[in-house]
Design a protein around this motif. Sequence first.
Motif, mmCIF file in Angstrom:
data_model
loop_
_atom_site.group_PDB
_atom_site.id
_atom_site.type_symbol
_atom_site.label_atom_id
_atom_site.label_comp_id
_atom_site.label_asym_id
_atom_site.label_seq_id
_atom_site.Cartn_x
_atom_site.Cartn_y
_atom_site.Cartn_z
ATOM 1 N N MET A 1 0.835 -1.204 0.000
ATOM 2 C CA MET A 1 0.000 0.000 0.000
ATOM 3 C C MET A 1 0.866 1.249 0.000
ATOM 4 O O MET A 1 1.731 1.400 0.866
ATOM 5 N N ILE A 2 0.598 2.106 -0.930
ATOM 6 C CA ILE A 2 1.292 3.386 -0.927
ATOM 7 C C ILE A 2 0.759 4.183 0.263
ATOM 8 O O ILE A 2 -0.432 4.138 0.557
ATOM 9 N N ARG A 3 1.649 4.886 0.934
ATOM 10 C CA ARG A 3 1.186 5.766 2.011
ATOM 11 C C ARG A 3 1.587 7.191 1.679
ATOM 12 O O ARG A 3 2.693 7.436 1.195
ATOM 13 N N GLU A 13 -3.094 5.849 4.396
ATOM 14 C CA GLU A 13 -3.068 4.856 3.327
ATOM 15 C C GLU A 13 -3.674 5.436 2.048
ATOM 16 O O GLU A 13 -4.597 6.248 2.118
ATOM 17 N N GLU A 21 -4.361 14.018 -11.391
ATOM 18 C CA GLU A 21 -3.808 14.168 -12.733
ATOM 19 C C GLU A 21 -2.347 14.553 -12.655
ATOM 20 O O GLU A 21 -1.813 14.829 -11.589
ATOM 21 N N TYR A 54 -1.113 15.354 -9.029
ATOM 22 C CA TYR A 54 -2.090 15.800 -8.034
ATOM 23 C C TYR A 54 -2.863 14.610 -7.488
ATOM 24 O O TYR A 54 -3.268 13.719 -8.232
ATOM 25 N N HIS A 74 6.936 3.179 -6.866
ATOM 26 C CA HIS A 74 5.795 3.734 -6.124
ATOM 27 C C HIS A 74 6.239 4.450 -4.848
ATOM 28 O O HIS A 74 5.405 4.755 -3.992
ATOM 29 N N PHE B 251 3.800 -5.839 -0.607
ATOM 30 C CA PHE B 251 3.295 -4.821 -1.514
ATOM 31 C C PHE B 251 4.001 -3.493 -1.288
ATOM 32 O O PHE B 251 4.870 -3.376 -0.417
ATOM 33 N N ASP B 252 3.585 -2.494 -2.070
ATOM 34 C CA ASP B 252 4.205 -1.168 -1.993
ATOM 35 C C ASP B 252 4.237 -0.661 -0.571
ATOM 36 O O ASP B 252 3.329 -0.911 0.215
ATOM 37 N N GLY B 253 5.250 0.100 -0.275
ATOM 38 C CA GLY B 253 5.325 0.713 1.036
ATOM 39 C C GLY B 253 5.542 -0.307 2.131
ATOM 40 O O GLY B 253 5.083 -0.112 3.254
ATOM 41 N N ASN B 254 6.220 -1.425 1.819
ATOM 42 C CA ASN B 254 6.537 -2.457 2.810
ATOM 43 C C ASN B 254 5.295 -2.996 3.513
ATOM 44 O O ASN B 254 5.304 -3.233 4.713
ATOM 45 N N MET B 255 4.230 -3.151 2.777
ATOM 46 C CA MET B 255 3.048 -3.757 3.380
ATOM 47 C C MET B 255 3.094 -5.265 3.159
ATOM 48 O O MET B 255 3.313 -5.716 2.046
ATOM 49 N N GLN B 274 1.984 -3.026 8.164
ATOM 50 C CA GLN B 274 2.803 -1.959 7.601
ATOM 51 C C GLN B 274 4.122 -2.002 8.357
ATOM 52 O O GLN B 274 4.175 -1.663 9.538
ATOM 53 N N ILE B 736 -6.254 24.371 -7.405
ATOM 54 C CA ILE B 736 -5.141 24.223 -8.344
ATOM 55 C C ILE B 736 -5.185 25.294 -9.433
ATOM 56 O O ILE B 736 -4.195 25.972 -9.675
#
Lengths: 90, 989
Positions: A1-3, A13, A21, A54, A74, B251-255, B274, B736
């Motif tokens: 998961m990207i944080r 998360e 975009e 963004y 990522h 997964f991404d972010g060391n999950m 995490q 923006i």
Amino acid sequence: MIRINCPYCGEREHSEFTYGEDATRTTPDNDAPMEEWNKFVYERDNPAGEHIEYWHHAFGCRAWLKVQRNTITHDISWVGLPHENPEAAS
Amino acid sequence: MSGFRHGAGRLGDAQLNFTFDGKPMLARAGDTVASALLANGVEVVGRSFKYHRPRGVTSSGPEEAGALVTIGAGGKADPNARATMEPVTQGLEVFSQNCFPSPKFDLMSVNGLAGAILPGSLFSAGFYYKTFMWPAALWYKFYEPSIRAAAGMGVPPKVADPDIYDRIQMFCDVAVVGGGSAGLSAALSASQSGLRVVIFDEHNDLGGQLLNEANSDQNADLEQWRKDTIAALEAADNVTVLARAVCWGRFDGNMLAAHQSVDGKVRQNYIKVQAKKIIIAAGAIERPLVFGNNDKPNVMLASAARRMLNHYGTATGKMLAVFTNNDSAYQTAFDYSDAGIKVSAVVDSRQYPSEALVDGCMSRGITLHTQAVVTEAKGWQAVRSIEIADLAANGQSVSNRRRVACDVLAHSGGWTPQVQMAAHGGKPPIYDKTIAAFVVGDQAPDTYSVGAAEGENGLLAGVAQALEAAKAACAELGGTAGAVTAPPQDRDGATNIVPLWSVPAKGKQLVDIQHDVTAADVVQSHSEGFVSVEHLKRYTTLGMANDQGRTSNVNALAIMAECRGVSIAEAGTTRFRAPIAPVSMGGFAGREIGKHFKPVRRTPMQEWHEKAGAVFVQAGMYMRPQYYPQAGETIDDAYERETEHVRKKVGICDVTSLGKIEIVGPDAAEFLDRVYINMFSTLKVGKARYGVMLREDGIVYDDGTTSRFAEDRFFMTTTTAKAGPVMAYLERCLEIDWPELKVRVSSVSERWGAMAVAGPDARATLTAAFPSVDFSNEAFPFMGVVHAEHNGAKLVILRISFSGEMAYEVYATSEHATDIWQTVVDAGQAYDIVPYGLETLGALRIEKGHVTGAELDGRVTLGDVHMDGMASKKKWFVGKNLKQREGMVHPDRPQLVGLKSVDPRTPISTGSILVTEANATAGADKQGWVSSMTYSPELGSFIALGFLRGGKDRIGERIYAAYPVKGKNVEVEVVSNHFVDPTNDRVKG
């Protein structure tokens, strides 16, 4: 998961966010030629590596954020407000 | 019957009862289904996937490819469970799979015979690609039913799973994957830094390969070390020990993602961890050797036979033979011999095993055959003897075949480090010749792969690696890993392997036991051109079963490399993907099942609708009244009645689901001028205006009505579907694009309940309901806005019309909305007011020619819906630049038209294509499509809205709405989209 480290809420998360975009584009002037608008709307770089984009903290504070994300790993190396920019060195 | 209960191992004395295919069996607390079945003498546990060959227990861990069973019955049935991973509980029901009538005698095993007789076995490599190509007519009649009956695994239950699954979110500093000697040491050392540590192990008992060791006096200190280390971890506040938790993906972010089985109310937890640093101590898995009938029950991995004896107290047979190409399997022979079980032979493919091993055999009286191989396992159902032979020095042929008696054959082809989790980090593993296996090598960021998982099989050496990793991980996090006691004994990790990828002899040699892929299939795949490992996998389905190639991958790609004449390193591995182990869907769903799958939004008037007998339909997240049937009415009867009633008298409709946004600030008008195509800065306070938004590319985005409450305050409505997206879009514009504008937007969708009151008697109804408001045409004209209060409710009333009748939209503060609705309904009794639902709302707006999401589908320009005239020429707005492109204004674009059935009682199907010829076939000139349809009581005919090429200029033409799939072909007349009141008099009346 990207944080993503939201400047308002802290690290969350990525399921709280929606991708918005490409943030590297510059909006043409209102009276700019159609070709320029066409380029703006349709042409995107697809970089392998660092990218600035963004994101909307839709399920949080609802702020629009500028995020630097590596499209290969990522990794998120910087998060700021829309008018801010990461240091060139980062 | 060959297996039997030999001793206690590490299990307790408590006895458990369970059943296998209904037969009562005994087990001990701590047994797995596999160890218990073996102890009860069960050899054939099930039948194989394609050939229905008898299968038994092949391992003692997650790599199990033979003993797949169904655990539990009814809704709780869990098919394809690995018997080696399922603990026996009191009363457990276990069932064999893929066999009829019984695992011992199975009718389908004739497939195996067919393979020998027919040219090319029925299920050989590439079978799916070849068989399903031709003739297609046989697909449904023959192939699918017969294949489904013949191939496959367990049967999924047909009833809902009654168990509860949970999802858990965890955070930690150091995650340790694997609870063997290395993982335990790393976790304990890291925990002493005070950092948060999580350790996973998929087994019930932690200890990894230590559990293979005999539970003897000689090993007492080693066993005590294992217990002490686990106890220390469990006692530490900052450590979470997760046993029976298989970590299946990174997964991404060391999950890290894991599924944990638990006993109790909840059956499984899906755990997301995490982690800041990840230490992978996942160990290694023994590889099988590839020889004839190596899938026969009682052929099992040497380490598994050893663990069965030493940990579970289950002897796998009464006479053991060992076949190996490395040192590690000798210990199995020694342990069995020392436990008093006869060992009839050790067959070693190497020429010169070490002196210590030779002595070990001699001192125990075990016959050692060197430079020899097992060519075939013999026995009708399970192993009863083996055929062995001498291997030529070049490894290409065998001679001097002879029989050796045994009822269990333990084999070892070396060890495969478990690199999957590390490989998820993105780096492909590399081939290490000394251990003939792939290791991680180049570590992904924040990852430390240690011990046997990194090819270090030595006990103390692996622990040392793990402690180094713990030290480095903690240091990077600003902590100091502690010193921990090393295991009191060592185990040499050198296997001195000499690879033997397959035995040069005939017979069915299985590479992937679970998917019935043979060495011959790999060779065939090569000869048919599928030579890359990724192609090999897909062509043969090798490694796709629930063991995910744990035992088969290295053997298969080594055989492929041999065929290609390249090195194993060059052949490479397939990409490792999550999940690396079978995981239940229940865990992912957690408690979000049934009604909790998705939230339902309710309007304030929901209960009123329910009491009024409304039939509901899902509209986005809302459940909206579709129609309010009276006794005996069908949906068509009801909406036709409601529609007619609104046109003749008055109706009321819940429109709460519309998006509502307040736009406030000195620049609010300027802001709206930019996002709408038409002018809002000229809108007077107390007036409403219909507005349309475009996207940047000039396509219509959304429409709605915006009212001006004050100079600096507007109230926007959006369509139900776009309520969320439009809000996010407005926020984006302000943050923006135009941060200089002093404007705030807030969603007030939940603040207001809304109802449309429409029909010739709408004014009279509302006048009666709200006497304080002057509803006269002069005081409250079309597009007027009035604020009012009624019994504590705040009201905003807009005189706008979606139906084409005189109509008002009444917005009431949510907590009062039902009261206000009731007030209107009560006042409307005198005028026969009826509630109407979405069907009627749709019918009315189609009659009027208004567009909704069905028309504004993201492909439509302003010109297509005849709204180009609305676009302001005096100002810039979003979409203005690109809406003028040639293709966007082309006269041949499909344009909005009305369509009327020539035979008024013939419905026009939504989704029909518009063509000029009757009975159009594929290839006809498709000139447009039908977007919405209804029966129009006013016109006494079925009507529709659609888009027709150049439609603006084709009014009066007769064309066809064709729906070839349904065999429909309706003649229609092209008319204006304004079917009812085209001059718009009624709304102003």
